[in-house]
Design a protein around this motif. Structure first.
Motif, PDB file in Angstrom:
ATOM      1  N   SER A   1      -2.545   8.376   5.280  1.00 39.38           N
ATOM      2  CA  SER A   1      -2.945   9.105   4.101  1.00 39.38           C
ATOM      3  C   SER A   1      -1.896   9.852   3.629  1.00 39.38           C
ATOM      4  CB  SER A   1      -4.126  10.080   4.808  1.00 39.38           C
ATOM      5  OG  SER A   1      -5.367   9.542   5.075  1.00 39.38           O
ATOM      6  N   CYS A   2      -1.885  10.311   2.287  1.00 37.75           N
ATOM      7  CA  CYS A   2      -0.920  11.026   1.693  1.00 37.75           C
ATOM      8  C   CYS A   2      -1.739  11.817   0.640  1.00 37.75           C
ATOM      9  CB  CYS A   2      -0.038  10.134   1.117  1.00 37.75           C
ATOM     10  SG  CYS A   2       1.270  11.063  -0.252  1.00 37.75           S
ATOM     11  N   ALA A   3      -1.835  13.338   0.910  1.00 43.77           N
ATOM     12  CA  ALA A   3      -2.251  14.004  -0.012  1.00 43.77           C
ATOM     13  C   ALA A   3      -1.334  14.607  -0.833  1.00 43.77           C
ATOM     14  CB  ALA A   3      -3.097  15.157   0.734  1.00 43.77           C
TER      15      ALA A   3
ATOM     16  N   GLU B   1       1.943  13.394   4.356  1.00 48.56           N
ATOM     17  CA  GLU B   1       1.459  12.170   4.867  1.00 48.56           C
ATOM     18  C   GLU B   1       0.821  12.689   6.036  1.00 48.56           C
ATOM     19  OE1 GLU B   1       5.588  10.770   3.483  1.00 48.56           O
ATOM     20  OE2 GLU B   1       4.607  12.646   4.461  1.00 48.56           O
TER      21      GLU B   1
ATOM     22  N   THR C   1      -5.374  11.645  -3.175  1.00 48.68           N
ATOM     23  CA  THR C   1      -5.032  10.988  -2.138  1.00 48.68           C
ATOM     24  C   THR C   1      -4.734   9.544  -2.065  1.00 48.68           C
ATOM     25  OG1 THR C   1      -6.239  12.864  -0.740  1.00 48.68           O
ATOM     26  CG2 THR C   1      -5.452  11.058   0.366  1.00 48.68           C
TER      27      THR C   1
ATOM     28  N   ARG D   1      -4.767   3.654   9.620  1.00 53.70           N
ATOM     29  CA  ARG D   1      -5.090   4.240   8.112  1.00 53.70           C
ATOM     30  C   ARG D   1      -4.071   5.395   8.064  1.00 53.70           C
ATOM     31  NH1 ARG D   1      -9.874   6.002   4.218  1.00 53.70           N
ATOM     32  NH2 ARG D   1      -9.698   7.766   5.297  1.00 53.70           N
TER      33      ARG D   1
ATOM     34  N   GLY E   1      -1.686  10.511   9.706  1.00 50.07           N
ATOM     35  CA  GLY E   1      -2.129   9.321  10.211  1.00 50.07           C
ATOM     36  C   GLY E   1      -1.315   8.298  11.149  1.00 50.07           C
TER      37      GLY E   1
ATOM     38  N   TYR F   1      -3.857   6.096   0.348  1.00 54.53           N
ATOM     39  CA  TYR F   1      -4.217   5.483   1.573  1.00 54.53           C
ATOM     40  C   TYR F   1      -3.224   4.214   1.904  1.00 54.53           C
ATOM     41  CZ  TYR F   1      -8.015   8.770   1.329  1.00 54.53           C
ATOM     42  OH  TYR F   1      -8.764   9.841   1.084  1.00 54.53           O
TER      43      TYR F   1
ATOM     44  N   LYS G   1      -6.236   4.314  -3.647  1.00 56.39           N
ATOM     45  CA  LYS G   1      -6.242   5.977  -3.974  1.00 56.39           C
ATOM     46  C   LYS G   1      -7.439   6.413  -4.388  1.00 56.39           C
ATOM     47  CE  LYS G   1      -3.640   8.874  -7.201  1.00 56.39           C
ATOM     48  NZ  LYS G   1      -2.873   8.980  -8.386  1.00 56.39           N
ATOM     49  N   ASP G   2      -7.778   7.808  -3.908  1.00 54.51           N
ATOM     50  CA  ASP G   2      -9.055   8.372  -4.192  1.00 54.51           C
ATOM     51  C   ASP G   2      -8.660   9.241  -5.246  1.00 54.51           C
ATOM     52  OD1 ASP G   2     -10.870  10.265  -4.440  1.00 54.51           O
ATOM     53  OD2 ASP G   2     -11.760   9.900  -2.492  1.00 54.51           O
TER      54      ASP G   2
ATOM     55  N   GLN H   1      -4.364   1.301   4.371  1.00 51.79           N
ATOM     56  CA  GLN H   1      -4.769   0.534   5.461  1.00 51.79           C
ATOM     57  C   GLN H   1      -4.195  -0.436   6.255  1.00 51.79           C
ATOM     58  OE1 GLN H   1      -8.075   1.521   6.984  1.00 51.79           O
ATOM     59  NE2 GLN H   1      -7.456   0.003   8.650  1.00 51.79           N
TER      60      GLN H   1
ATOM     61  N   CYS I   1       5.308   8.358   1.869  1.00 51.87           N
ATOM     62  CA  CYS I   1       4.745   8.379   0.550  1.00 51.87           C
ATOM     63  C   CYS I   1       5.777   8.940  -0.588  1.00 51.87           C
ATOM     64  CB  CYS I   1       3.532   9.325   0.790  1.00 51.87           C
ATOM     65  SG  CYS I   1       2.565   9.579  -0.901  1.00 51.87           S
TER      66      CYS I   1
END
Length: 123
Positions: free
Chosen positions: A21-23, A6, A74, A19, A8, A76, A68-69, A78, A92
């Motif tokens: 993020s979690c890769a 995680e 990843t 925002r 951000g 997210y 999610k991307d 927001q 996450c």
């Protein structure tokens, strides 16, 4: 094996935005954000599956958006209109299984967890 990292988290003032993020490495089906404030139980915030179906806890509906991307694997979160009561460590979580939606915001939804990122909202 799934690894989650995680980022951000920060300190912000109320009504501000962040925002998270979690890769993720490895295959995931369900992914979710949880949070835990001091002396409180871990709480499910939002979840999303591989089809893009989302679920939110009532207190964040209309303020938080999970996405999610898939290309970047990843996740997210927001967070808008932040409130002091949103202060917590945010985690996450993910699982490669087909987890039923009623379980997404429960701590036993997922076998894989990140280390957390701190969000502090001041009034």
């Amino acid at each position: 094996q799934v690894q989650l990292v995680e980022s951000g988290g920060a300190s912000v003032q109320a009504v501000g935005s962040l925002r998270l993020s979690c890769a993720a490495s490895g295959y995931t089906n369900i992914m979710a954000w949880f949070r835990q404030a001091p002396a409180k139980e871990r709480e499910g915030v939002a979840g999303i599956d591989s089809a893009g179906v989302t679920k939110y806890t009532e207190s964040v509906k209309g303020r938080f958006t999970i996405s999610k991307d898939n290309a970047k694997n990843t996740l997210y979160l927001q967070m808008d209109s932040l409130k002091p009561e949103d202060t917590a460590m945010y985690y996450c979580a993910a699982d490669p299984r087909d987890v039923p939606s009623w379980l997404w915001l429960m701590p036993n939804c997922c076998n894989y967890w990140g280390q957390g990122t701190q969000v502090t909202v001041s009034s």
